[in-house]
Design a protein around this motif. Sequence first.
Motif, mmCIF file in Angstrom:
data_model
loop_
_atom_site.group_PDB
_atom_site.id
_atom_site.type_symbol
_atom_site.label_atom_id
_atom_site.label_comp_id
_atom_site.label_asym_id
_atom_site.label_seq_id
_atom_site.Cartn_x
_atom_site.Cartn_y
_atom_site.Cartn_z
ATOM 1 N N VAL A 126 16.110 74.636 -18.772
ATOM 2 C CA VAL A 126 15.758 75.410 -17.599
ATOM 3 C C VAL A 126 15.797 76.890 -17.938
ATOM 4 O O VAL A 126 16.747 77.369 -18.563
ATOM 5 C CB VAL A 126 16.737 75.128 -16.436
ATOM 6 N N ASN B 181 23.392 74.542 -6.873
ATOM 7 C CA ASN B 181 21.953 74.839 -6.903
ATOM 8 C C ASN B 181 21.492 75.037 -8.343
ATOM 9 O O ASN B 181 20.430 74.552 -8.744
ATOM 10 C CB ASN B 181 21.624 76.078 -6.074
ATOM 11 N N ASN C 131 19.146 72.366 -10.814
ATOM 12 C CA ASN C 131 17.962 72.734 -11.590
ATOM 13 C C ASN C 131 18.031 72.154 -12.996
ATOM 14 O O ASN C 131 17.019 71.761 -13.565
ATOM 15 C CB ASN C 131 17.813 74.255 -11.675
ATOM 16 N N CYS C 132 19.212 72.119 -13.548
ATOM 17 C CA CYS C 132 19.400 71.609 -14.909
ATOM 18 C C CYS C 132 19.509 70.088 -14.954
ATOM 19 O O CYS C 132 19.103 69.467 -15.939
ATOM 20 C CB CYS C 132 20.657 72.214 -15.524
ATOM 21 N N PRO D 93 18.235 67.452 -12.563
ATOM 22 C CA PRO D 93 17.498 67.148 -11.338
ATOM 23 C C PRO D 93 17.744 65.750 -10.755
ATOM 24 O O PRO D 93 17.471 65.527 -9.583
ATOM 25 C CB PRO D 93 16.032 67.315 -11.750
#
Length: 109
Positions: free
Chosen positions: A24, A62, A66-67, A69
Motif C-alpha cells: 500500500v 483504517n 488498507n493493508c 483488506p
Amino acid sequence: MNDLKINVYDDENNVIKTSEAKLVDLKFGVIRKLMKLLNVDNIDNTVELLKTVYGAWEQITNILNNCFPDMTDDDWDNVKASELLPVFVMILKYSFTQMLTIPTDKEKN
C-alpha cells in the motif's frame, strides 16, 4: 511488506484466519495524521506505542484495513497485540522510508 501477516484467533487460541498485507502506498494525509499521533522517537518503546495505538484505534484500523483488506472489525478484535504491534511498526517504517526516497531537486525550487 508482502511478508507481513496477521493471525486471527478463536476463543481457544487457535488460528482461524491468516491475512497477508498488500503493498500500500499511503496517502500523505494519512502519513501526516500518523506523524501527529505518534512520537516517532518512541516508536521502539512498546508501552508508548501500545498507548498510542489504543488512543487512536479508529485511525489505525483504517490504515491497517488498507493493508489487510480481507480483515473485518471483528477480526481485529481477535488479533494478539504481540503480533499486531510489530506489523504496525513495519507499516509505519515502510511508509516513512517510502517518503524519504522521494527525490528532491533544490535547484528547481
